[in-house]
Design an enzyme around this catalytic site. Structure first.
Site, PDB file in Angstrom:
ATOM      1  N   CYS A  67      56.198  53.895  22.781  1.00 50.20           N
ATOM      2  CA  CYS A  67      56.846  54.495  23.952  1.00 50.20           C
ATOM      3  C   CYS A  67      56.550  55.985  24.064  1.00 50.20           C
ATOM      4  CB  CYS A  67      58.360  54.254  23.889  1.00 50.20           C
ATOM      5  SG  CYS A  67      59.255  55.026  25.247  1.00 50.20           S
ATOM      6  N   ARG A  70      60.010  58.890  24.751  1.00 48.48           N
ATOM      7  CA  ARG A  70      61.070  58.991  23.750  1.00 48.48           C
ATOM      8  C   ARG A  70      61.833  60.301  23.718  1.00 48.48           C
ATOM      9  NH1 ARG A  70      58.130  57.366  18.431  1.00 48.48           N
ATOM     10  NH2 ARG A  70      56.181  57.476  19.630  1.00 48.48           N
ATOM     11  N   TRP A 233      62.814  54.431  32.914  1.00 49.77           N
ATOM     12  CA  TRP A 233      62.223  54.368  34.257  1.00 49.77           C
ATOM     13  C   TRP A 233      60.732  54.155  34.071  1.00 49.77           C
ATOM     14  CZ3 TRP A 233      65.272  58.699  32.849  1.00 49.77           C
ATOM     15  CH2 TRP A 233      64.559  59.739  32.242  1.00 49.77           C
ATOM     16  N   GLU A 238      51.982  52.227  34.753  1.00 46.77           N
ATOM     17  CA  GLU A 238      52.354  50.856  34.382  1.00 46.77           C
ATOM     18  C   GLU A 238      52.210  49.927  35.585  1.00 46.77           C
ATOM     19  OE1 GLU A 238      56.334  52.273  32.569  1.00 46.77           O
ATOM     20  OE2 GLU A 238      55.773  50.507  31.391  1.00 46.77           O
TER      21      GLU A 238
HETATM   22  N1  ARG Z   1      54.956  47.850  31.192  1.00 47.46           N
HETATM   23  C1  ARG Z   1      56.088  47.082  31.634  1.00 47.46           C
HETATM   24  C2  ARG Z   1      55.973  46.818  33.130  1.00 47.46           C
HETATM   25  O1  ARG Z   1      55.056  47.274  33.740  1.00 47.46           O
HETATM   26  C3  ARG Z   1      57.401  47.802  31.341  1.00 47.46           C
HETATM   27  C4  ARG Z   1      57.641  48.228  29.909  1.00 47.46           C
HETATM   28  C5  ARG Z   1      58.725  49.271  29.741  1.00 47.46           C
HETATM   29  N2  ARG Z   1      58.425  50.442  30.526  1.00 47.46           N
HETATM   30  C6  ARG Z   1      59.217  51.536  30.636  1.00 47.46           C
HETATM   31  N3  ARG Z   1      58.823  52.502  31.377  1.00 47.46           N
HETATM   32  N4  ARG Z   1      60.366  51.606  29.995  1.00 47.46           N
HETATM   33  O2  ARG Z   1      56.800  46.205  33.741  1.00 47.46           O
END
Ligand code: ARG
Length: 357
Positions: A67, A70, A233, A238
């Site tokens: 992560c 953090r 968030w 991602e």
């Molecule tokens: N990578 C995952 C997604 O695209 C989420 C994982 C957790 N991500 C976060 N920013 N807490 O759905």
């Protein structure tokens, strides 16, 4: 020693280690620790207080090597829901989690912890799009194909849009898993549009606001909480560089390139890179304009640097999984790319666990 005894020994050791950490980081006395360990001996097994559990869940985030977010570990909101017994009560607690975490777009990092050893949430995330294999190809999120099929076998019927929200699948003990639809008003989503390429909006793309991982277990003081959904968030990449872009997910780079009028026949036009950047820009722009929390990967890397400094000042070794920490877009523009980091696993932590299906 039998296997059972070994497990009890291991658990006791982890409980002592955890309470020692708790004592040290909260500046408690040695006398406090001795008394607390005596209590545990009398109870036969370790049952964390709510305060200990809050600390454990936060440190588990601090120790999450994959992560990049953090820096904010100590502000995690923890809901202790260990009193919950039934599927219906789990469902209600999950709705409370979604509502609190979503907070109208001003997302709050949150975890809801259920009692150990009997509750499983089958969903990968509390909110996630379904995926269907059809004769014309895959509709929706290919990551969800198996769970979607299971939901339909259990009596759910999806609309077959690319963005159907899966129901919760909640199992207690060896009961048949129970399905619960998430009422629409709980689900915040963001329509994806681009500040210049207006045609992008016509693709009717969207993504949900809050990533709430619900299939991992929280390990604290030798106890494994199998149901402990948590969220932060999103980092824009991602969604923009993985969920919407991966060839085996929504595979949208060719479509975005077409809207941009790029030459897609040759690699040296760098059409994939250019489409990727604009798609990521669109994600960040849309979330920002809607007032939904999101972080770009440059800011996230800067925040991670602050986290590293904080950890050094606290005399703790910073651990991390390099291949996960570098962002999938322009990794070498961040300091993380240029620095080794040790992937040492410390507890408390969050771990994968065997799929219940
Ligand atoms: N990578 C995952 C997604 O695209 C989420 C994982 C957790 N991500 C976060 N920013 N807490 O759905």
């Amino acid at each position: 020693m039998t296997q059972l005894h070994e497990n009890i020994e291991k658990q006791r050791k982890e409980a002592i280690e955890f309470l020692t950490l708790y004592k040290n980081e909260n500046a408690l006395s040695n006398q406090w620790l001795r008394d607390r360990l005596d209590e545990i001996k009398q109870e036969q097994k370790y049952i964390p207080t709510t305060e200990e559990l809050v600390f454990g869940a936060r440190v588990a985030w601090r120790n999450s090597n994959r992560c990049i977010g953090r820096l904010f570990w100590n502000s995690l909101q923890v809901f202790d829901e260990r009193q919950v017994e039934t599927e219906e009560e789990v469902y209600k607690a999950l709705l409370r989690h979604i509502e609190f975490a979503t907070n109208g777009g001003k997302i709050r990092p949150t975890i809801t912890i259920f009692k150990p050893n009997s509750i499983r949430i089958w969903n990968y995330q509390l909110i996630r799009y379904a995926g269907y294999e059809t004769e014309e190809g895959i509709i929706g999120d290919s990551d969800s194909i198996e769970l979607t099929r299971i939901c339909e076998e259990l009596g759910w019927k999806g609309e077959r849009t690319p963005f159907d929200i899966l129901p919760f699948v909640i199992q207690i003990g060896s009961n048949k898993p129970a399905l619960f639809e998430i009422p629409k008003k709980y689900v915040l989503e963001v329509a994806i549009r681009h500040p210049q390429y207006e045609e992008l909006a016509q693709l009717n793309l969207k993504w949900y606001a809050v990533p709430m991982v619900s299939n991992m277990k929280l390990s604290v003081g030798g106890i494994e909480f199998n149901a402990a959904p948590f969220n932060g968030w999103y980092m824009g990449t991602e969604i923009g560089a993985r969920n919407l872009a991966d060839v085996n997910r929504y595979n949208l780079l060719p479509t975005v390139a077409r809207i941009m009028g790029l030459e897609t026949k040759s690699n040296i036009s760098l059409w994939k890179d250019r489409a990727l950047v604009e798609l990521n820009l669109a994600v960040l722009h849309s979330f920002k304009e809607d007032g939904v929390s999101i972080v770009d990967h440059h800011t996230a890397a800067q925040q991670f640097k602050l986290f590293e400094q904080q950890e050094v000042e606290a005399n703790r070794q910073v651990t991390g999984n390099w291949s996960w920490l570098i962002p999938p877009v322009s990794p070498a523009t961040t300091h993380i790319f240029h620095k080794p980091i040790e992937n040492l696993i410390k507890k408390p932590n969050y771990f994968y666990q065997k799929n219940p299906f």
